[in-house]
Design a protein around this motif. Structure first.
Motif, PDB file in Angstrom:
ATOM      1  N   ILE A  80       1.012  -1.218  -0.030  1.00 13.38           N
ATOM      2  CA  ILE A  80       0.223   0.008  -0.066  1.00 13.38           C
ATOM      3  C   ILE A  80       0.931   0.644  -0.208  1.00 13.38           C
ATOM      4  O   ILE A  80       0.105   2.418  -0.165  1.00 13.38           O
ATOM      5  CB  ILE A  80      -1.276   0.025   1.841  1.00 13.38           C
ATOM      6  CG1 ILE A  80      -0.198   0.350   2.550  1.00 13.38           C
ATOM      7  CG2 ILE A  80      -2.184  -1.293   0.682  1.00 13.38           C
ATOM      8  CD1 ILE A  80      -1.202   0.054   3.602  1.00 13.38           C
ATOM      9  N   ARG A  81       1.562   0.869  -0.302  1.00 16.06           N
ATOM     10  CA  ARG A  81       3.117   2.061  -0.036  1.00 16.06           C
ATOM     11  C   ARG A  81       2.980   3.544  -1.395  1.00 16.06           C
ATOM     12  O   ARG A  81       2.833   4.280  -0.361  1.00 16.06           O
ATOM     13  CB  ARG A  81       4.778   1.596   0.040  1.00 16.06           C
ATOM     14  CG  ARG A  81       5.769   2.975  -0.500  1.00 16.06           C
ATOM     15  CD  ARG A  81       6.600   2.193  -0.193  1.00 16.06           C
ATOM     16  NE  ARG A  81       8.085   3.226  -0.640  1.00 16.06           N
ATOM     17  CZ  ARG A  81       9.200   3.399  -0.564  1.00 16.06           C
ATOM     18  NH1 ARG A  81       9.688   1.633  -0.446  1.00 16.06           N
ATOM     19  NH2 ARG A  81      10.101   3.609  -0.542  1.00 16.06           N
ATOM     20  N   PRO A  82       2.369   3.002  -2.201  1.00 22.23           N
ATOM     21  CA  PRO A  82       1.752   3.877  -3.517  1.00 22.23           C
ATOM     22  C   PRO A  82       1.203   5.129  -3.043  1.00 22.23           C
ATOM     23  O   PRO A  82       1.183   6.592  -3.476  1.00 22.23           O
ATOM     24  CB  PRO A  82       1.485   3.097  -4.314  1.00 22.23           C
ATOM     25  CG  PRO A  82       2.768   2.278  -4.435  1.00 22.23           C
ATOM     26  CD  PRO A  82       2.130   1.676  -2.718  1.00 22.23           C
ATOM     27  N   THR A  83       0.064   5.127  -2.138  1.00 20.38           N
ATOM     28  CA  THR A  83      -0.845   6.267  -2.003  1.00 20.38           C
ATOM     29  C   THR A  83      -1.177   6.011  -0.198  1.00 20.38           C
ATOM     30  O   THR A  83      -1.664   6.725   0.331  1.00 20.38           O
ATOM     31  CB  THR A  83      -2.341   5.406  -1.431  1.00 20.38           C
ATOM     32  OG1 THR A  83      -2.402   4.159  -0.960  1.00 20.38           O
ATOM     33  CG2 THR A  83      -2.218   5.279  -3.477  1.00 20.38           C
ATOM     34  N   LEU A  84      -0.022   5.760   0.552  1.00 15.67           N
ATOM     35  CA  LEU A  84      -0.364   5.423   2.231  1.00 15.67           C
ATOM     36  C   LEU A  84       0.502   6.485   2.686  1.00 15.67           C
ATOM     37  O   LEU A  84       1.570   6.764   1.893  1.00 15.67           O
ATOM     38  CB  LEU A  84       0.416   4.234   2.820  1.00 15.67           C
ATOM     39  CG  LEU A  84       0.092   4.082   4.310  1.00 15.67           C
ATOM     40  CD1 LEU A  84      -1.119   3.971   4.542  1.00 15.67           C
ATOM     41  CD2 LEU A  84       1.392   3.240   5.164  1.00 15.67           C
ATOM     42  N   ARG A  85      -0.307   7.949   3.297  1.00 13.19           N
ATOM     43  CA  ARG A  85       0.118   9.007   3.851  1.00 13.19           C
ATOM     44  C   ARG A  85       0.085   9.246   5.266  1.00 13.19           C
ATOM     45  O   ARG A  85       0.994   9.880   5.383  1.00 13.19           O
ATOM     46  CB  ARG A  85      -0.734  10.292   2.669  1.00 13.19           C
ATOM     47  CG  ARG A  85      -0.991  10.121   1.690  1.00 13.19           C
ATOM     48  CD  ARG A  85       0.971  10.644   1.640  1.00 13.19           C
ATOM     49  NE  ARG A  85       0.787  10.686  -0.162  1.00 13.19           N
ATOM     50  CZ  ARG A  85       0.875   9.405  -1.248  1.00 13.19           C
ATOM     51  NH1 ARG A  85       1.267   8.706  -1.134  1.00 13.19           N
ATOM     52  NH2 ARG A  85       1.159   9.592  -2.406  1.00 13.19           N
ATOM     53  N   VAL A  86      -0.788   8.409   6.207  1.00  9.24           N
ATOM     54  CA  VAL A  86      -0.679   8.275   7.926  1.00  9.24           C
ATOM     55  C   VAL A  86      -0.210   7.060   8.020  1.00  9.24           C
ATOM     56  O   VAL A  86      -1.218   6.562   7.303  1.00  9.24           O
ATOM     57  CB  VAL A  86      -1.164   9.517   8.072  1.00  9.24           C
ATOM     58  CG1 VAL A  86      -2.963   9.357   7.793  1.00  9.24           C
ATOM     59  CG2 VAL A  86      -1.529   9.383   9.397  1.00  9.24           C
TER      60      VAL A  86
END
Length: 246
Positions: free
Chosen positions: A160-166
């Protein structure tokens, strides 16, 4: 495919997971920690009286939520008669009642309850998972169990790294689990000394998700008023702001 039964096999299988469904299936077939395997299966056999007519999951519990999540919620481990019974994280126990009610108020869940895998719950822009995937005795995994399980967490974060922000860390255990993940997934050296966990704690680095601390949604915290609905709402409001979720 063989079920992982050692730490090395967990690490190898996690690396091979092509996507979240593949990872979830591999997690649910893990037998790497003998103490946790014995406990989860014993609980599933003996059951709690209120659930004696139900078939318990009795296996590791995978994550839940969107593959393009911008918000991640990181917990400690499944509950013996919650996730270990239902097969879904934070589902079927008092902690989940509090968590999903808050997510619904925040517009991150389509309903305020989570009682079974087939109850229609969906999450918006959010994924939930735990640092340890099996229910531990007394809710206390050992350091060795935590480390054996870590590759599952690290691979999930990679996917999920491409979208994960927090990341919202529920409790000090989850907060501590983030720092090895920071190195393993993002190649970033954790800060030294480590930022201290506390409710409302906030850490940010460069080109990595921001980290928010939240008291765990355990009965010990919610029944005593240490964690209130308003406090949870404030955390998820902040998480949405950081993640850019309307």
């Amino acid at each position: 495919m063989a079920e992982p039964r050692t730490a090395d096999e967990v690490a190898a299988r996690a690396r091979r997971a092509a996507d979240l469904p593949d990872l979830d299936g591999a997690i649910s077939g893990c037998f790497a920690c003998p103490r946790l395997v014995a406990w989860r299966e014993e609980v599933a056999r003996t059951k709690r009286a209120a659930f004696r007519d139900q078939e318990y999951w009795g296996r590791p519990v995978p994550g839940l939520g969107a593959p393009d999540a911008r918000i991640a919620i990181l917990g400690l481990a499944p509950a013996a008669h919650g996730g270990n019974r239902t097969g879904r994280i934070f589902t079927g126990d008092r902690s989940g009642d509090v968590l999903f009610a808050a997510l619904h108020r925040a517009g991150l869940a389509n309903q305020p309850t989570s009682v079974a895998r087939d109850d229609g719950l969906t999450l918006r822009a959010t994924r939930i998972f735990s640092a340890v995937r099996c229910a531990p005795p007394d809710n206390k995994p050992t350091p060795g169990e935590r480390d054996t399980c870590a590759p599952w967490l690290h691979r999930e974060l990679e996917l999920i790294r491409p979208t994960l922000r927090v990341v919202v860390a529920l409790g000090a255990f989850a907060w501590a689990a983030w720092w090895p993940a920071l190195r393993a997934v993002y190649g970033v050296r954790p800060p030294s000394p480590r930022p201290v966990f506390g409710h409302g704690a906030h850490w940010s680095g460069t080109a990595v998700p921001e980290l928010l601390g939240c008291y765990h949604v355990s009965q010990q915290n919610t029944f005593t008023g240490r964690l209130t609905p308003q406090m949870l709402d404030e955390v998820f409001t902040r998480a949405k702001q950081v993640a850019g979720v309307d």
